[in-house]
Scaffold this motif. Structure first.
Motif: not given
Lengths: 84, 316
Positions: A58-63, B147-150, B178-181, B240-246
Motif C-alpha cells: 500500500h502506497v496511499h489509500s487503495n493505491q 496523505y498518504p492515507a490508510t 480490513f487489511w493494509q500491507d 500524525l503523518y503516515n511514514h509508510f515503507h516496507f
C-alpha cells in the motif's frame, strides 16, 4: 492552560511511585511476551515480503505497487526488537 | 512525554483497583494503562460503581473522558456509551454521578489524576475549550483524509483537534476483512484502546477487545489486518503523518533519520533556516512566547530541548 502548578502531597507521591513500579513490571512482561512471539513474527514477515511482491504494498489509500525482488530488504545482523 | 513503549497490553487480564488518591470520592476504580514518569500524566480504564457521586469540581490538568458502557449524569444530563468530554485544567464540572454504573477511559494529559471540589472555575481556566459530545449518536464516520492515507475500510470520527500541535483524539474503526500491507511509523506518540474487536499487526500480533498501546514516535507498526473489524479510540500528541515503507527491520534511529531527511526534501528553505545558528528558538506570532507551563517545549541552542524557566528575582 493545560496544567495548573501545584504541590504534590506525600500520598500522591507514594501513589505515583507505586504505579511507576508496577508499570516497569508490565513493560518487562510485554518485552518477554514479544520476544516469545519471534518465531511467529518471522513467519508473518516472510509472508508479508512475499505478498508485497505478488499483490503489492500500500502506497496511499487503495493505491498499491508491486515490489521488485531486488528491492526486498535484507535482515540486518543486529538484534531485532519490536518493543523499545 | 516520558511514557515507556506499552504495546500490547490487554486490560481484561488485570483487575480494577480502588482509586485512593486524595480528593476522589469512593466508588471509582481504575486500571492503569500507561503513565508518564516525568509528570504523572496517565491513561486509565475507569469504573464508576452504581450510585457513584462526585461533587462539582476541577482537575489540575486537562483531561478527556470517554464512556464505554453504562451511563453517567453530569448535572441534569445523562451521557451514555460513546460520550466524550474534553475538560481543560481548572474547569469545574457539575456533579457527576452514575446511578447504574459506567465504564470508561480517562486521559490525564499533563499531570497526575487530581480532583478538587469546587463550584467555580480556576481563575485561569479556559471554559471556551470545554467540549462534550456523544460520538456514537451525533457524529458520522469519515475517511481519514490524511496523505498518504490508510487503506479503505479504516474510518474516523475526530473528537478533538489541537490547532497548534495538531494532536488529536479520534474514534476509529476497521471494517470486517480490513487489511493494509505496509509498515508505518509517525513523528508523534500514538495511543489507542480497543473498545471492541481484534486487529492484528505484524510486529505485535493480535490486539483484542480491551487491548491498548502507547507507542512513542518512530516505532514500526504494520502490516495490519482485522477479520471481523474493530471499534477503537486513539490519540496523538502532535501531527500524525503516515511514514509508510516496507522494511520490517528498521529501528527508531533509522526511521527518525528518514523522517528528518524527508522534511529536508519537503521544506528545504525552512529546514536550512532552522539549522542555521540562532534560529532554533522560533516564535509563533499567534501565540505567547512559550514559557508558560504546559506550552510547547523549545530550546535555546544548548541541546536542552525541554526546559523550564526559573522566575527571575526582581532587583530592589
Amino acid at each position: 492552560m493545560k496544567f495548573i502548578a501545584h504541590k504534590r502531597s506525600r500520598a500522591v507521591q507514594a501513589w505515583l511511585k507505586k504505579e511507576m513500579s508496577e508499570q516497569k513490571n508490565r513493560y518487562l512482561k510485554i518485552v518477554g511476551e514479544q520476544e516469545a512471539l519471534t518465531p511467529k513474527r518471522d513467519k508473518w514477515i516472510s509472508d508479508f515480503l512475499y505478498r508485497i511482491q505478488t499483490r503489492g504494498v500500500h502506497v496511499h489509500s487503495n493505491q498499491m505497487r508491486k515490489v521488485a525482488p531486488e528491492e526486498i530488504p535484507v535482515k540486518p545482523k543486529r538484534k531485532f526488537k519490536v518493543v523499545f | 512525554m516520558a511514557r515507556p513503549h506499552i504495546e500490547p497490553f490487554v486490560d481484561r487480564d488485570v483487575p480494577f483497583k480502588k482509586m485512593t488518591l486524595p480528593g476522589f470520592p469512593k466508588g471509582m476504580h481504575y486500571k492503569m494503562l500507561s503513565l508518564d514518569t516525568d509528570d504523572g500524566a496517565c491513561t486509565m480504564t475507569c469504573l464508576f460503581e452504581p450510585g457513584y457521586r462526585q461533587p462539582p469540581g476541577m482537575s489540575y490538568t486537562e483531561y478527556e473522558l470517554f464512556i464505554m458502557s453504562g451511563s453517567i449524569k453530569v448535572g441534569e444530563k445523562v451521557w451514555g456509551p460513546g460520550s466524550y468530554f474534553f475538560v481543560p485544567a481548572g474547569i469545574a464540572i457539575e456533579e457527576l454521578s452514575s446511578p447504574r454504573g459506567a465504564t470508561g477511559l480517562i486521559f490525564y494529559n499533563y499531570g497526575e489524576p487530581s480532583f478538587i471540589e469546587s463550584t467555580r472555575d480556576h481563575k485561569n481556566a479556559e471554559r471556551n475549550r470545554f467540549a462534550a459530545v456523544n460520538s456514537y449518536d451525533d457524529m458520522q464516520w469519515t475517511s481519514t483524509n490524511f496523505y498518504p492515507a490508510t487503506a479503505p475500510g479504516c474510518m474516523v470520527k475526530i473528537l478533538r483537534f489541537d490547532p497548534r500541535t495538531q494532536g488529536f483524539t479520534f474514534l476509529y474503526c476497521m471494517t470486517p476483512n480490513f487489511w493494509q500491507d505496509n509498515i508505518s511509523y509517525h513523528d508523534c506518540c500514538e495511543e489507542a484502546y480497543h473498545i471492541w474487536g481484534t486487529s492484528w499487526m505484524m510486529q505485535f500480533g493480535d490486539l483484542p477487545t480491551g487491548g491498548y498501546f502507547w507507542r512513542p514516535p518512530y516505532i514500526n507498526h504494520g502490516a495490519f489486518a482485522s477479520k471481523l473489524g474493530i471499534l477503537a479510540i486513539g490519540r496523538t500528541d502532535t501531527q500524525l503523518y503516515n511514514h509508510f515503507h516496507f522494511n520490517p527491520w528498521t529501528n527508531i534511529e533509522e526511521n527518525r533519520d528518514r523522517a528528518a531527511n524527508r522534511i529536508m526534501q519537503w521544506k528545504p528553505d525552512l529546514y536550512k533556516w532552522i539549522n542555521t545558528h540562532g534560529h532554533n528558538h522560533p516564535i509563533d506570532f499567534e501565540y505567547d512566547h512559550g514559557h508558560a507551563h504546559g506550552d510547547m517545549p523549545h530550546h535555546h541552542g544548548d541541546g536542552h530541548v525541554e526546559h523550564n524557566h526559573k522566575k527571575k528575582r526582581r532587583r530592589r
